[in-house]
Design a protein around this motif. Structure first.
Motif, mmCIF file in Angstrom:
data_model
loop_
_atom_site.group_PDB
_atom_site.id
_atom_site.type_symbol
_atom_site.label_atom_id
_atom_site.label_comp_id
_atom_site.label_asym_id
_atom_site.label_seq_id
_atom_site.Cartn_x
_atom_site.Cartn_y
_atom_site.Cartn_z
ATOM 1 N N ASP A 292 -23.847 28.443 46.953
ATOM 2 C CA ASP A 292 -22.708 27.850 46.252
ATOM 3 C C ASP A 292 -23.004 26.421 45.811
ATOM 4 N N ALA A 293 -23.637 25.634 46.706
ATOM 5 C CA ALA A 293 -23.949 24.242 46.367
ATOM 6 C C ALA A 293 -24.973 24.177 45.239
ATOM 7 N N CYS A 294 -25.980 25.034 45.294
ATOM 8 C CA CYS A 294 -26.970 25.054 44.219
ATOM 9 C C CYS A 294 -26.316 25.472 42.902
ATOM 10 N N GLY A 295 -25.446 26.486 42.957
ATOM 11 C CA GLY A 295 -24.756 26.922 41.751
ATOM 12 C C GLY A 295 -23.892 25.828 41.165
ATOM 13 N N ALA A 296 -23.181 25.077 42.044
ATOM 14 C CA ALA A 296 -22.346 23.981 41.551
ATOM 15 C C ALA A 296 -23.188 22.884 40.917
#
Length: 324
Positions: free
Chosen positions: A222-226
């Motif tokens: 999720d953090a990488c996607g954000a």
């Protein structure tokens, strides 16, 4: 079947030597005691008392039942004491499921504190990795389980409850802590010169997967996607110690939660990351609106105290005067 309460009345009669004295000691009327003795003799099918002047003495059967009444009275007293100890939380048994990285930093100090506060409470511990412990909590096979839930969404599955409120499956969650992920880099890596990394700093790096697919890997993805990228996983480790070894060997970078960095590998450096900050939320899963057993409440309190100690240690380490 013999009435144990009437057996205790028999014991009082035999001990005092008369119906009148037993009635006075018990706070009964003599006629009530006589009725109890008549009913007990009918149950026993044999005479229990015989008159001796103004008093009574036990027959062989009466003496036998009196001996059993003494033993039963002792057991009842012991049972009442044990029950009082259980109600007060001084004794009891609680079963707990936990995952590996919570063991040394969270579970161990909590159990030590519980043992000091409630030494009579026995805790049955089982490692839940890699299985999901939630079915055991739902089916009452475990009293408490440490679980990782989506950050800020403890009831995301639509069945289990949000903090403090049981869901459709009867399970509720007590939030314990948010465990932030940190970047783990090979010693000497160019990014090691920065004290704080942006997630985008890691976009072009090869990655070591420190997690298997599931609730602990989701915050990383999720953090990488954000941050606008997907991590390029070149190695999968499945545990944090192995992941650090792969990073130390120069195979890539990784993200590891703070609880997984209890013993950093000497060949890596650890840096905070933000924009965004990857976080996994650790909760205690229990049944019902509130634990009704003092042993479970005591274990929850001990876990909260352990979390507070972790927070104090982290604050000390992050302060200007704390360890580098």
């Amino acid at each position: 079947m013999l009435d144990t309460r009437r057996m205790q009345v028999l014991r009082a009669v035999v001990t005092s030597g008369s119906v009148t004295a037993a009635a006075r000691n018990l706070g009964y009327t003599p006629s009530a005691v006589s009725q109890q003795m008549a009913a007990l003799e009918k149950e026993a099918g044999i005479a229990l008392l015989e008159r001796t002047g103004r008093g009574v003495r036990p027959t062989d059967a009466g003496r036998l039942l009196t001996e059993y009444a003494v033993a039963i009275g002792k057991q009842i007293a012991e049972a009442e004491t044990a029950l009082a100890e259980l109600r007060a939380g001084r004794t009891g048994r609680v079963s707990m499921r936990y995952f590996t990285t919570a063991g040394s930093t969270l579970v161990a100090p909590a159990l030590a504190a519980l043992r000091r506060a409630q030494p009579g409470v026995q805790v049955e511990l089982k490692l839940s990795d890699p299985d999901d412990p939630m079915p055991q909590v739902r089916d009452r096979l475990a009293d408490l389980a440490l679980v990782v839930r989506p950050h800020g969404q403890p009831g995301a599955d639509g069945q289990s409850g949000v903090d403090g409120q049981p869901g459709a499956d009867g399970v509720r969650f007590e939030h314990l802590l948010d465990d932030r992920y940190h970047a783990v880099l090979p010693a000497g890596h160019p990014l090691a010169a920065k004290r704080l990394l942006d997630m985008t700093d890691l976009a072009e790096e090869p990655w070591v997967a420190s997690e298997t697919p599931g609730p602990c890997l989701d915050p990383i993805l999720d953090a990488c996607g954000a941050a606008g990228f997907s991590p390029d996983f070149v190695v999968e480790s499945g545990d944090y110690a192995t992941a650090q070894g792969f990073v130390a060997a120069g195979l890539g970078v990784s993200l590891v939660p703070r609880l997984g960095l209890d013993a950093p590998h000497p060949g890596v450096v650890v840096r905070e990351v933000h924009n965004p900050v990857p976080v996994r939320s650790i909760h205690a899963a229990v049944r019902g609106p509130a634990p009704d057993r003092p042993a479970v409440r005591g274990l929850l309190d001990a876990l909260r105290d352990a979390v507070a100690q972790i927070g104090e240690a982290s604050a000390a380490a992050d302060s200007p005067s704390g360890p580098a």
